[in-house]
Design an enzyme around this catalytic site. Structure first.
Site, PDB file in Angstrom:
ATOM      1  N   SER A 146       0.842  -1.194   0.000  1.00 23.60           N
ATOM      2  CA  SER A 146       0.000   0.000   0.000  1.00 23.60           C
ATOM      3  C   SER A 146       0.882   1.251   0.000  1.00 23.60           C
ATOM      4  O   SER A 146       1.706   1.422  -0.904  1.00 23.60           O
ATOM      5  CB  SER A 146      -0.976  -0.060   1.178  1.00 23.60           C
ATOM      6  OG  SER A 146      -2.042   0.851   1.011  1.00 23.60           O
TER       7      SER A 146
ATOM      8  N   HIS B 220      -7.739  -5.835   0.397  1.00 29.79           N
ATOM      9  CA  HIS B 220      -6.581  -4.953   0.468  1.00 29.79           C
ATOM     10  C   HIS B 220      -5.456  -5.567   1.297  1.00 29.79           C
ATOM     11  O   HIS B 220      -4.278  -5.322   1.032  1.00 29.79           O
ATOM     12  CB  HIS B 220      -7.001  -3.603   1.066  1.00 29.79           C
ATOM     13  CG  HIS B 220      -5.976  -2.526   0.907  1.00 29.79           C
ATOM     14  ND1 HIS B 220      -5.586  -2.058  -0.331  1.00 29.79           N
ATOM     15  CD2 HIS B 220      -5.251  -1.835   1.827  1.00 29.79           C
ATOM     16  CE1 HIS B 220      -4.676  -1.106  -0.172  1.00 29.79           C
ATOM     17  NE2 HIS B 220      -4.446  -0.968   1.126  1.00 29.79           N
TER      18      HIS B 220
END
Length: 250
Positions: free
Chosen positions: A94, A228
Site C-alpha cells: 500500500s 486490500h
C-alpha cells in the site's frame, strides 16, 4: 527481533553477515513490522528479512513524522545504506509500495546498487495516484476507515488506549501519502512485480498494471485471493512467489 539504537528504522529478526539476499519490507499507512511477523519463518535461510519501522509506532512513538514523502525516503535511505553490502530487494505494501519505489530511486541517485527486485503490493501506479482527505477525518471516522479496509481488528479500535497509540501514526501517514506529489524521478532498472488482492476495492487492475511504466526490466502483475490485506490471508502463497522471483536465476 533486534535493532541497534543508532538505527531505529530497521528490525532484523535473523541478522546474517552475508545472506544471499536482504529483503526490505515496508508497511502500509499506520502499519508496523507486525504486518510481516510470519515472514521470518516462511523465508528460506538465504533470504534475510529486514523489517522497516517508520516513526510514530512501536518503540518510536515519540519520534516525529517527516514533513513529506521525500523526507521520509531520505531518512529511510540513509538508515538502510549499511545493509546494501549484499544483494537486496524491497517489498512495499500500500503506502509502503510508493515509499519503496521512491526509496530505490533515492538510493540510485546516491550511487548505490540497484535492487534485484521491487515488489509493489496493493498500490496504484503513480500516474493513477488517488490523493484523498482521510487524514482530515475525526478519530471515529478514521477508525471506521481502518475497519473497512480490514487491516485492524475492530475490537482493538474500540479501546481508547489503543486508539491513542495507533491513530496518530495512521493520520500522519495518510497525510503523507494523500499529499504526495506522485512525480517519481523515473523507472527502476530492475524487475518489478505488482501484487493485488482480487477483491481489493482500493484500486483497479488498470491502476495496478500501470506500474509497468515504472521499470526498464521485466514486469508482472499477480493477483491473490482476498482484499486490500490479502497478504495476511495468503502469506504462504505470497512468500513463495516472492522467493521464486528472488532466487530463480534469470
Amino acid at each position: 527481533m533486534t535493532h541497534h539504537p543508532a538505527n531505529p528504522w530497521v528490525r532484523r529478526s535473523r541478522p546474517q553477515p552475508r545472506p544471499a539476499m536482504r529483503l526490505l519490507c515496508l508497511p502500509h499507512a499506520g502499519g508496523s513490522t507486525s504486518l510481516y511477523r510470519l515472514w521470518k519463518d516462511l523465508l528460506p535461510p538465504e533470504v534475510e528479512p529486514v523489517l522497516v519501522c517508520p516513526p510514530g509506532r512501536e518503540d518510536r512513538l515519540d519520534d516525529p513524522l517527516p514533513d513529506g514523502i521525500p523526507e521520509l525516503v531520505a531518512d529511510l535511505g540513509r538508515a538502510v545504506v549499511p545493509l546494501l553490502d549484499r544483494p537486496w530487494a524491497v517489498f512495499g505494501h500500500s503506502m509502503g509500495a510508493t515509499v519503496a519505489h521512491e526509496l530505490v530511486l533515492w538510493l540510485l541517485e546516491q550511487g548505490h546498487p540497484a535492487p534485484e527486485h521491487l515488489f509493489v503490493s496493493a498500490r496504484e501506479a503513480p500516474q493513477h495516484h488517488h490523493g484523498g482527505s482521510v487524514h482530515l477525518l475525526d478519530d471515529d471516522a478514521l477508525a471506521a476507515e481502518l475497519i473497512r479496509l480490514g487491516g485492524t481488528a475492530p475490537e482493538l479500535l474500540a479501546m481508547p488506549e489503543v486508539r491513542q497509540l495507533v491513530l496518530p501514526a495512521v493520520r500522519g501517514d495518510y497525510r503523507l501519502i494523500e499529499t504526495y506529489a506522485a512525480a517519481p524521478a523515473g523507472p527502476v532498472p530492475c524487475p518489478l512485480t505488482a501484487l493485488v488482492g482480487a477483491a481489493d476495492t482500493e484500486l483497479t487492475a488498470e491502476e495496478a498494471a500501470g506500474w509497468e511504466k515504472w521499470t526498464t526490466g521485466p514486469f508482472q502483475l499477480l493477483s491473490f485471493p482476498g482484499g486490500h490485506f490479502y497478504l495476511s490471508e495468503s502469506p504462504h502463497a505470497l512468500v513463495d512467489v516472492v522467493c521464486r522471483r528472488l532466487l530463480t536465476p534469470a
